[in-house]
Design a protein around this motif. Structure first.
Motif, PDB file in Angstrom:
ATOM      1  N   GLY A  49      39.317  41.801  27.436  1.00 28.62           N
ATOM      2  CA  GLY A  49      40.742  41.803  27.118  1.00 28.62           C
ATOM      3  C   GLY A  49      41.321  43.179  27.321  1.00 28.62           C
ATOM      4  N   GLY A  50      42.645  43.287  27.212  1.00 29.73           N
ATOM      5  CA  GLY A  50      43.332  44.558  27.390  1.00 29.73           C
ATOM      6  C   GLY A  50      44.346  44.465  28.516  1.00 29.73           C
ATOM      7  N   THR A  51      44.697  45.608  29.073  1.00 29.09           N
ATOM      8  CA  THR A  51      45.706  45.679  30.128  1.00 29.09           C
ATOM      9  C   THR A  51      45.061  45.967  31.474  1.00 29.09           C
ATOM     10  OG1 THR A  51      47.382  46.459  28.572  1.00 29.09           O
ATOM     11  CG2 THR A  51      47.803  46.875  30.899  1.00 29.09           C
ATOM     12  N   VAL A  52      45.447  45.172  32.479  1.00 31.63           N
ATOM     13  CA  VAL A  52      44.971  45.356  33.847  1.00 31.63           C
ATOM     14  C   VAL A  52      46.115  45.943  34.665  1.00 31.63           C
ATOM     15  CG1 VAL A  52      44.067  44.222  35.914  1.00 31.63           C
ATOM     16  CG2 VAL A  52      43.399  43.396  33.647  1.00 31.63           C
ATOM     17  N   PHE A  53      45.840  47.036  35.378  1.00 31.38           N
ATOM     18  CA  PHE A  53      46.841  47.657  36.243  1.00 31.38           C
ATOM     19  C   PHE A  53      46.759  47.046  37.633  1.00 31.38           C
ATOM     20  CE2 PHE A  53      47.665  50.805  39.581  1.00 31.38           C
ATOM     21  CZ  PHE A  53      49.028  50.945  39.395  1.00 31.38           C
ATOM     22  N   PHE A  54      47.920  46.625  38.157  1.00 28.26           N
ATOM     23  CA  PHE A  54      48.025  46.032  39.490  1.00 28.26           C
ATOM     24  C   PHE A  54      48.924  46.874  40.381  1.00 28.26           C
ATOM     25  CE2 PHE A  54      46.313  42.199  37.780  1.00 28.26           C
ATOM     26  CZ  PHE A  54      45.912  41.420  38.854  1.00 28.26           C
ATOM     27  N   SER A  55      48.469  47.149  41.596  1.00 24.87           N
ATOM     28  CA  SER A  55      49.292  47.719  42.642  1.00 24.87           C
ATOM     29  C   SER A  55      48.810  47.096  43.944  1.00 24.87           C
ATOM     30  CB  SER A  55      49.173  49.242  42.689  1.00 24.87           C
ATOM     31  OG  SER A  55      50.013  49.756  43.707  1.00 24.87           O
ATOM     32  N   LEU A  56      49.602  46.178  44.482  1.00 26.57           N
ATOM     33  CA  LEU A  56      49.174  45.378  45.626  1.00 26.57           C
ATOM     34  C   LEU A  56      50.015  45.652  46.861  1.00 26.57           C
ATOM     35  CD1 LEU A  56      48.961  41.965  43.730  1.00 26.57           C
ATOM     36  CD2 LEU A  56      47.053  43.495  44.268  1.00 26.57           C
ATOM     37  N   ALA A  57      49.333  45.777  48.004  1.00 25.25           N
ATOM     38  CA  ALA A  57      50.027  45.845  49.286  1.00 25.25           C
ATOM     39  C   ALA A  57      50.669  44.481  49.534  1.00 25.25           C
ATOM     40  CB  ALA A  57      49.037  46.175  50.398  1.00 25.25           C
ATOM     41  N   ASP A  58      51.750  44.453  50.299  1.00 26.06           N
ATOM     42  CA  ASP A  58      52.451  43.189  50.566  1.00 26.06           C
ATOM     43  C   ASP A  58      51.515  42.121  51.114  1.00 26.06           C
ATOM     44  OD1 ASP A  58      54.837  44.177  49.619  1.00 26.06           O
ATOM     45  OD2 ASP A  58      55.593  44.731  51.606  1.00 26.06           O
ATOM     46  N   ARG A  59      50.594  42.521  51.985  1.00 27.34           N
ATOM     47  CA  ARG A  59      49.687  41.542  52.607  1.00 27.34           C
ATOM     48  C   ARG A  59      48.767  40.871  51.583  1.00 27.34           C
ATOM     49  NH1 ARG A  59      46.826  46.507  53.707  1.00 27.34           N
ATOM     50  NH2 ARG A  59      44.906  46.385  52.500  1.00 27.34           N
ATOM     51  N   ASP A  60      48.605  41.481  50.413  1.00 24.52           N
ATOM     52  CA  ASP A  60      47.678  40.974  49.400  1.00 24.52           C
ATOM     53  C   ASP A  60      48.369  40.321  48.202  1.00 24.52           C
ATOM     54  OD1 ASP A  60      45.481  42.004  50.858  1.00 24.52           O
ATOM     55  OD2 ASP A  60      45.906  43.995  50.043  1.00 24.52           O
ATOM     56  N   LYS A  61      49.688  40.277  48.235  1.00 25.26           N
ATOM     57  CA  LYS A  61      50.402  39.792  47.048  1.00 25.26           C
ATOM     58  C   LYS A  61      50.122  38.321  46.743  1.00 25.26           C
ATOM     59  CE  LYS A  61      53.844  43.212  46.157  1.00 25.26           C
ATOM     60  NZ  LYS A  61      53.978  44.229  47.149  1.00 25.26           N
ATOM     61  N   ALA A  62      50.030  37.453  47.744  1.00 27.23           N
ATOM     62  CA  ALA A  62      49.792  36.033  47.472  1.00 27.23           C
ATOM     63  C   ALA A  62      48.476  35.826  46.721  1.00 27.23           C
ATOM     64  CB  ALA A  62      49.797  35.231  48.772  1.00 27.23           C
ATOM     65  N   VAL A  63      47.407  36.436  47.204  1.00 30.73           N
ATOM     66  CA  VAL A  63      46.112  36.318  46.536  1.00 30.73           C
ATOM     67  C   VAL A  63      46.139  37.054  45.196  1.00 30.73           C
ATOM     68  CG1 VAL A  63      43.659  36.907  46.693  1.00 30.73           C
ATOM     69  CG2 VAL A  63      44.850  36.004  48.684  1.00 30.73           C
ATOM     70  N   GLY A  64      46.774  38.213  45.176  1.00 31.24           N
ATOM     71  CA  GLY A  64      46.870  39.003  43.952  1.00 31.24           C
ATOM     72  C   GLY A  64      47.606  38.281  42.843  1.00 31.24           C
ATOM     73  N   LEU A  65      48.633  37.499  43.214  1.00 34.50           N
ATOM     74  CA  LEU A  65      49.371  36.738  42.202  1.00 34.50           C
ATOM     75  C   LEU A  65      48.465  35.709  41.542  1.00 34.50           C
ATOM     76  CD1 LEU A  65      52.777  36.170  44.034  1.00 34.50           C
ATOM     77  CD2 LEU A  65      52.281  37.798  42.198  1.00 34.50           C
ATOM     78  N   ASP A  66      47.595  35.096  42.322  1.00 34.12           N
ATOM     79  CA  ASP A  66      46.651  34.128  41.762  1.00 34.12           C
ATOM     80  C   ASP A  66      45.695  34.819  40.790  1.00 34.12           C
ATOM     81  OD1 ASP A  66      45.458  31.527  41.521  1.00 34.12           O
ATOM     82  OD2 ASP A  66      43.822  32.255  42.779  1.00 34.12           O
ATOM     83  N   VAL A  67      45.204  35.983  41.161  1.00 37.91           N
ATOM     84  CA  VAL A  67      44.311  36.753  40.289  1.00 37.91           C
ATOM     85  C   VAL A  67      45.044  37.120  39.000  1.00 37.91           C
ATOM     86  CG1 VAL A  67      43.032  38.928  40.050  1.00 37.91           C
ATOM     87  CG2 VAL A  67      42.920  37.637  42.198  1.00 37.91           C
ATOM     88  N   ALA A  68      46.291  37.571  39.126  1.00 39.10           N
ATOM     89  CA  ALA A  68      47.079  37.950  37.949  1.00 39.10           C
ATOM     90  C   ALA A  68      47.289  36.751  37.018  1.00 39.10           C
ATOM     91  CB  ALA A  68      48.424  38.530  38.381  1.00 39.10           C
TER      92      ALA A  68
END
Length: 150
Positions: A49-68
């Motif tokens: 648990g806790g806070t996860v920091f995200f900084s995603l390149a545009d090309r990775d946002k679709a997959v990154g959104l699923d992870v988030a």
């Protein structure tokens, strides 16, 4: 999983060369379980648990959104850079903290390295693209390594 903590002064970006650092591998029926085993073997259990920091390149946002989304379902809070935070919010994924660009603590917001150094982040998801982003990624990876954050 590579034990990046053993070399805090070295950028933790993967490259084609292998080093004798005690690399480990996890094997299981899913990527998540295999990664968790590899992380534990490299002396870096994943946080619960806790806070996860995200900084995603545009090309990775679709997959990154699923992870988030998955991390939110597990109870994690999210912190993100402006562009990533906008994509998360547009997808209906709440962002607890929006951080400034590296070196630009504007509007009272801290940047990613300050947030990490303050112990407010338990995990980092960063996929830089471009010169500026890659330089920022170096600072973010070093800050995470120094704090022992996956």
């Amino acid at each position: 999983m590579l034990p990046f903590r053993r070399f805090p002064e070295v950028d933790a970006v993967l490259g084609p060369e292998m080093r004798s650092t005690g690399e480990v591998m996890g094997v299981d029926t899913t990527f998540g379980l295999a990664f968790s085993k590899a992380q534990a073997a490299a002396s870096g259990d994943l946080p619960a648990g806790g806070t996860v920091f995200f900084s995603l390149a545009d090309r990775d946002k679709a997959v990154g959104l699923d992870v988030a989304r998955r991390l939110r379902r597990l109870g994690f809070e999210l912190a993100a850079t402006d562009g990533t935070a906008a994509a998360l919010l547009d997808a209906g994924i709440p962002v607890a903290t929006t951080v400034a660009k590296i070196g630009e603590s504007a509007d009272g917001r801290v940047d990613a390295t300050a947030l990490i150094a303050a112990g407010e982040v338990v995990m980092v998801v960063n996929t830089p693209k471009g010169r500026g982003a890659r330089a920022d990624g170096d600072y973010i990876r070093k800050a995470a390594t120094l704090q022992g954050i996956p």
